[in-house]
Design an enzyme around this catalytic site. Structure first.
Site, PDB file in Angstrom:
ATOM      1  CD  GLN A 310      -1.036  -0.408   3.716  1.00 37.68           C
ATOM      2  OE1 GLN A 310      -2.243  -0.228   3.687  1.00 37.68           O
ATOM      3  NE2 GLN A 310      -0.434  -0.921   4.793  1.00 37.68           N
ATOM      4  CG  HIS A 341      -5.343   4.289  19.295  1.00 39.95           C
ATOM      5  ND1 HIS A 341      -5.134   5.398  18.499  1.00 39.95           N
ATOM      6  CD2 HIS A 341      -5.131   3.200  18.511  1.00 39.95           C
ATOM      7  CE1 HIS A 341      -4.795   4.989  17.286  1.00 39.95           C
ATOM      8  NE2 HIS A 341      -4.791   3.678  17.262  1.00 39.95           N
ATOM      9  CG  ASP A 363      -1.327   2.798  14.319  1.00 39.98           C
ATOM     10  OD1 ASP A 363      -1.339   2.581  15.544  1.00 39.98           O
ATOM     11  OD2 ASP A 363      -2.336   2.645  13.590  1.00 39.98           O
ATOM     12  CD  GLU A 383       0.134  -3.884   9.981  1.00 37.66           C
ATOM     13  OE1 GLU A 383      -0.039  -3.766   8.757  1.00 37.66           O
ATOM     14  OE2 GLU A 383      -0.725  -3.568  10.838  1.00 37.66           O
ATOM     15  CG  ASP A 417      -4.019 -12.936   5.939  1.00 36.58           C
ATOM     16  OD1 ASP A 417      -4.730 -13.810   6.469  1.00 36.58           O
ATOM     17  OD2 ASP A 417      -4.484 -11.976   5.291  1.00 36.58           O
ATOM     18  CB  ALA A 418      -4.833 -11.230  11.162  1.00 38.33           C
ATOM     19  CG  ASP A 439      -5.997  -0.541  15.697  1.00 42.93           C
ATOM     20  OD1 ASP A 439      -6.918   0.098  15.158  1.00 42.93           O
ATOM     21  OD2 ASP A 439      -4.882  -0.054  15.953  1.00 42.93           O
TER      22      ASP A 439
END
Length: 588
Positions: A310, A341, A363, A383, A417-418, A439
């Site tokens: 991305q 958050h 992040d 992530e 990949d989760a 998140d």
């Protein structure tokens, strides 16, 4: 006695046939053109598919909802290809010059399509109609290619070579008659109809085989070669240059006999002009991209990188807090990210919280909030994009904002990949997690849809302890209520009891939702709230509250949570079906 004279019939003297010398340097033209034509069909098919994929990818990035954009581009382009095939009938009498002009137009339109589409989005704020227009234009030109090439091959191959009514002729010595010459080389015999039909079918099969193989190469080259090495804008321009060289070279060299001097000059001028335009655009693409990016994000763009997955842009950060954009969508608004958050993390920490899993959160802001609890012993962050974590760790403004969370020894980052990671988690996770925090981007964004499915939540239930808590960001309650309550229904279908609540924040000047075009290309106001769901295994909804050892918070308290729950419940509607992998329900 005189005997009568007997006149004998004259003997027929057969003359030896006159053998005409064979010019070995000039073989039948139908044989010589077949290979270069197939090679050019291969190249043009690869270029055409690159244009198609580039439109799908850029439209998904600029507008959102990749399923819808792919459907629109593909359906419009296939329809336009049929139109192009019909329009090509008018060019059959001048097939050579027609094919040359078609390829030049295709190279110009396809090569510049990415820049024009991005410019329309950046400065006009609307790109839907531009996507449709380019899909139509490119489809019409692609559809005209094969019919024109067939006409050229038929004209050069003779009656047996392509099944046409035209024929090559050879003059009989001194007779003044012309004799049709078939593929076998015997004068006076026309190739049988079946032989001509078989040869025509073979020619069509060869053309389509080259076309399909070229499409395969173009489809693989786009994600594995052009995007990583050149990017979308330069990749499209280079593809256009290859397209115009291949198409123009075929006509100006192989079919040069079918061109008049005027047509040849026209094609040379057009092809040179297209190459000049593409070369100029390639040299200016960096300046164009920077100007367009500033038109989209404002004048405070400080970091802009393209990771393998991305585009990541950071604005501000020198005099004020930074803003983080992922693929053009606001993920972290530095001015009030703490509201988001704190609301996401701290209600889930009201209970055992020694082992915490964060899905997404590259992040580092969610990890920062978890690390404020002394009892948090191990934090795992899953992530997908290493580039986001790398930037959050090394960029001074982001690292300051996340309190150097990724340098804490309690944090372990997994780049995976989760969904797939969770499928194998039961085999390599020693203990179940006390808290799981999701998140992730809004569920309406297609790539993240599977991480809001019933199957994904079922995997979470397998690694969550019986007394554990699961916090989910579910999009805006006020802006996209159907999406929010679909997440709630999906969690309950996976065996969780849920408690909805929301948090309010400033209205950012950039859309954070899944479809930026709904807000004038991303320049309009985004949602004014964030919606969350707190879930626990079983049938009893959890109580909203804060842990006894909770740190001092800037936006959250016991009274604030109660009001947040009442605010979310006001928008509850009818019961909705859950979202699954085979039937996602977040598109509307």
């Amino acid at each position: 006695m005189i005997e009568p004279t007997v006149t004998m019939p004259p003997k027929r003297v057969r003359r030896a046939p006159v053998r005409r010398p064979v010019r070995r340097s000039d073989p039948p033209r139908g044989t010589t053109v077949r290979f270069p034509v197939l090679a050019v069909v291969f190249v043009c098919a690869a270029c055409g598919l690159v244009y198609e994929l580039e439109l799908v990818a850029l439209a998904s990035y600029l507008i959102g909802d990749s399923v819808t954009q792919a459907s629109v581009v593909l359906s419009v382009m296939v329809f336009a290809m049929g139109v192009g095939s019909l329009l090509a009938k008018r060019l059959r009498c001048r097939a050579a010059v027609g094919f040359g002009l078609v390829e030049a137009g295709l190279a110009l339109i396809g090569g510049c399509s990415a820049m024009v589409l991005y410019a329309a989005f950046a400065w006009l704020g609307e790109s839907r109609y531009v996507v449709v227009a380019f899909s139509l234009a490119i489809g019409v030109l692609i559809g005209a290619e094969i019919p024109l090439l067939m006409a050229l091959i038929q004209r050069t191959a003779g009656p047996a070579g392509a099944g046409s009514g035209s024929a090559s002729a050879s003059r009989a010595g001194g007779s003044g008659r012309t004799r049709r010459t078939g593929r076998s080389g015997r004068s006076g015999r026309q190739a049988p109809l079946g032989e001509r039909d078989d040869d025509a079918a073979g020619t069509v099969a060869d053309l389509f085989a080259a076309d399909y193989v070229g499409a395969l190469v173009g489809g693989l080259a786009f994600p594995f070669l052009l995007l990583p090495w050149l990017g979308q804008l330069t990749g499209a321009l280079v593809t256009g240059a290859v397209n115009v060289v291949a198409g123009g070279g075929l006509v100006l060299w192989v079919f040069r006999r079918d061109l008049t001097a005027r047509s040849r000059a026209l094609l040379v001028a057009v092809n040179v002009s297209v190459l000049a335009v593409l070369a100029t655009a390639t040299m200016l693409v960096d300046d164009f991209e920077e100007a367009a990016r500033r038109a989209v994000y404002g004048e405070r763009v400080r970091v802009a990188v393209q990771t393998e997955l991305q585009e990541v842009v950071v604005t501000g950060g020198l005099e004020g807090p930074p803003d983080l954009f992922l693929d053009g969508r606001l993920r972290v608004a530095g001015e009030d990210e703490y509201r988001y958050h704190e609301a996401l993390v701290h209600p889930a920490m009201n209970g055992p919280h020694a082992r915490v899993l964060i899905v997404g959160g590259g992040d580092g802001m969610a990890a920062r909030e978890v690390l404020r609890y002394p009892g948090a012993r191990a934090v795992t962050v899953v992530e997908l994009d290493p580039g986001v974590v790398r930037l959050a760790r090394t960029d001074p403004a982001l690292a300051t904002l996340n309190a150097q969370a990724f340098r804490d020894p309690r944090v372990r980052v997994v780049h995976a990949d989760a969904f797939h990671w969770l499928r194998g988690a039961t085999s390599h996770v020693q203990e179940r997690y006390d808290v799981v925090i999701s998140d992730l981007p809004d569920p309406g964004i297609t790539p993240s849809t599977k991480l809001y499915s019933q199957e994904f939540y079922g995997l979470v239930a397998r690694i969550l302890s019986p007394s554990g808590r699961f916090a989910v960001h579910a999009g805006s309650v006020a802006d996209r209520p159907r999406t929010y309550w679909t997440v709630d229904a999906t969690l309950r279908a996976a065996g969780f009891a849920t408690r909805p609540y929301s948090a309010s924040g400033r209205t950012p000047g950039f859309a954070a939702g899944p479809d930026r075009a709904d807000r004038s290309g991303g320049t309009g106001p985004g949602p004014a709230d964030w919606g969350f769901l707190l879930a626990v295994p079983g049938g009893r909804p959890p109580a909203l509250g804060l842990a006894p050892d909770a740190p001092r918070l800037r936006s959250l308290g016991e009274g604030t949570l109660e009001a947040a729950a009442r605010r979310a419940e006001r928008d509850r509607g009818d019961e909705l079906p859950p979202s699954t992998l085979v039937h996602p329900r977040y598109g509307g």
